[in-house]
Design an enzyme around this catalytic site. Structure first.
Site, PDB file in Angstrom:
ATOM      1  N   CYS A 144       2.075   1.799   6.651  1.00 27.51           N
ATOM      2  CA  CYS A 144       0.839   2.559   6.435  1.00 27.51           C
ATOM      3  C   CYS A 144      -0.207   2.212   7.502  1.00 27.51           C
ATOM      4  CB  CYS A 144       0.323   2.359   5.020  1.00 27.51           C
ATOM      5  SG  CYS A 144      -0.856   3.678   4.546  1.00 27.51           S
ATOM      6  N   LYS A 165      -7.565  13.398   1.508  1.00 27.13           N
ATOM      7  CA  LYS A 165      -6.579  12.320   1.432  1.00 27.13           C
ATOM      8  C   LYS A 165      -5.163  12.891   1.310  1.00 27.13           C
ATOM      9  CE  LYS A 165      -5.597   8.110  -1.249  1.00 27.13           C
ATOM     10  NZ  LYS A 165      -6.009   7.305  -2.426  1.00 27.13           N
ATOM     11  N   SER A 194      -0.456   7.605   0.733  1.00 24.86           N
ATOM     12  CA  SER A 194      -1.809   7.442   0.210  1.00 24.86           C
ATOM     13  C   SER A 194      -2.690   7.011   1.380  1.00 24.86           C
ATOM     14  CB  SER A 194      -1.830   6.394  -0.908  1.00 24.86           C
ATOM     15  OG  SER A 194      -3.143   6.175  -1.367  1.00 24.86           O
ATOM     16  N   HIS A 237       4.336   4.535   1.786  1.00 27.81           N
ATOM     17  CA  HIS A 237       4.389   3.326   0.951  1.00 27.81           C
ATOM     18  C   HIS A 237       5.635   3.350   0.072  1.00 27.81           C
ATOM     19  CE1 HIS A 237       0.539   1.286   1.634  1.00 27.81           C
ATOM     20  NE2 HIS A 237      -0.041   2.474   1.672  1.00 27.81           N
ATOM     21  N   GLU A 239       7.240   0.947  -0.858  1.00 32.26           N
ATOM     22  CA  GLU A 239       7.230  -0.230  -1.731  1.00 32.26           C
ATOM     23  C   GLU A 239       6.447  -0.015  -3.018  1.00 32.26           C
ATOM     24  OE1 GLU A 239       3.260  -0.616   0.258  1.00 32.26           O
ATOM     25  OE2 GLU A 239       5.237   0.167   0.802  1.00 32.26           O
ATOM     26  N   ARG A 251      -8.669   5.618 -10.462  1.00 34.64           N
ATOM     27  CA  ARG A 251      -9.743   4.805  -9.886  1.00 34.64           C
ATOM     28  C   ARG A 251     -10.734   5.661  -9.087  1.00 34.64           C
ATOM     29  NH1 ARG A 251      -7.591   1.515  -5.087  1.00 34.64           N
ATOM     30  NH2 ARG A 251      -7.892   3.579  -4.147  1.00 34.64           N
TER      31      ARG A 251
END
Length: 298
Positions: A144, A165, A194, A237, A239, A251
């Site tokens: 990332c 985003k 992300s 990502h 992971e 969030r």
């Protein structure tokens, strides 16, 4: 499982709670495996260190090669969301690891992508680590923001801000399925993203030292390699745990004006339903292939 972790690392108990048993015996052999245990360092730049440790340990439990995971910290940055006790107990500095040696390096993302690289307070230390990894021929996996940082530092590739985003699970097309990095991985394969910035394919293609390995018409370039695979740059990502994107959405929703529902993530695109964990199998294979063919060089 042939994974050695720092003794007492909280990720061990967290994963046992998921039904993943980790024996973590430093005196255990390699289960008949011919290769010695690989010493892989995780330079963890993410804010919530314990979550990120757990994410990577979860992946490494699927490895077919013996691995010792060591955690690397920066000397020029003090984490705000992880205790000093945790950092001192489980993390080593770059100088410590450089002295004892590592076989591979993973550099995580960081929540600084909207800053210019030179504005990042620990940029000078990162440059030193990146330079050492390249000059020492340590196979390195950049993830990332670290992928963007590594491409910028080593090859001058710029990053570009996105109007909204890039958020969700996007199908990635493998350019060359014969590469061992993609052994056993379906084409296309899903990858979580992300991020608020991106790299452009034309910049990568203009540099003969770089090769695009996978990309998407929606999320753009996702995997780039250099130096014969000694450096792998992943813009997503793989992971991530099953609920990470959902937690990020809850969030930020209503607090930022550039965050939408993560695409291809919630069942029926309903945030009240469970996520579709479509990327786990390909993520396990990807990391295993990297360890097996690019770090161990079997």
């Amino acid at each position: 499982m042939q994974l050695l972790l720092p003794t007492g690392l909280p990720a061990i108990e967290r994963l046992r709670g998921e039904g993943i048993e980790i024996e973590n015996d430093e005196h255990a052999g390699c289960g008949g495996y011919a290769h010695r245990r690989l010493r892989v360092a995780l330079l963890n730049l993410m804010p919530f260190k314990e979550e990120t440790e757990t994410d990577f340990v979860r992946l490494l439990t699927a490895s077919s090669v013996p691995v010792e995971l060591v955690l690397m910290k920066l000397s020029t940055h003090t984490p705000k969301h992880t205790s000093a006790e945790h950092m001192n107990k489980f993390y080593l500095s770059f100088d410590d690891l450089k002295a004892t040696g590592i076989d591979g390096l993973i550099v995580t993302g960081a929540p600084v992508e909207q800053l210019d690289f030179e504005e990042v307070t620990y940029w000078d230390e990162l440059k030193r680590i990146f330079s050492w990894a390249q000059s020492s021929a340590v196979p390195t996996l950049y993830i990332c923001w670290a992928a963007q940082a590594g491409l910028y530092f080593h090859y001058g590739i710029p990053k570009y801000s996105l109007p909204r985003k890039k958020f969700g699970i996007f199908q990635q097309t493998i350019i060359d399925t014969s590469l061992p990095l993609f052994s056993g991985i379906a084409n296309p394969f899903p990858m979580p993203h992300s991020r608020h910035t991106e790299i452009h394919g034309e910049d990568i293609l203009a540099d003969g030292r770089l090769q695009i390995l996978a990309q998407s018409p929606v999320s753009g370039v996702s995997i780039v390699s250099a130096r014969g695979g000694a450096e792998i740059f992943v813009t997503g990502h793989m992971e991530y745990a099953s609920h990470t994107l959902g937690n990020e959405y809850r969030r930020d929703y209503g607090k930022r004006d550039d965050v939408d529902l993560p695409v291809n993530y919630f069942t029926d695109d309903n945030p009240e339903r469970e996520p579709l964990v479509s990327w786990r199998e390909s993520a396990d294979k990807f990391f295993d292939n990297w360890l097996r063919y690019y770090v161990a060089k079997i």
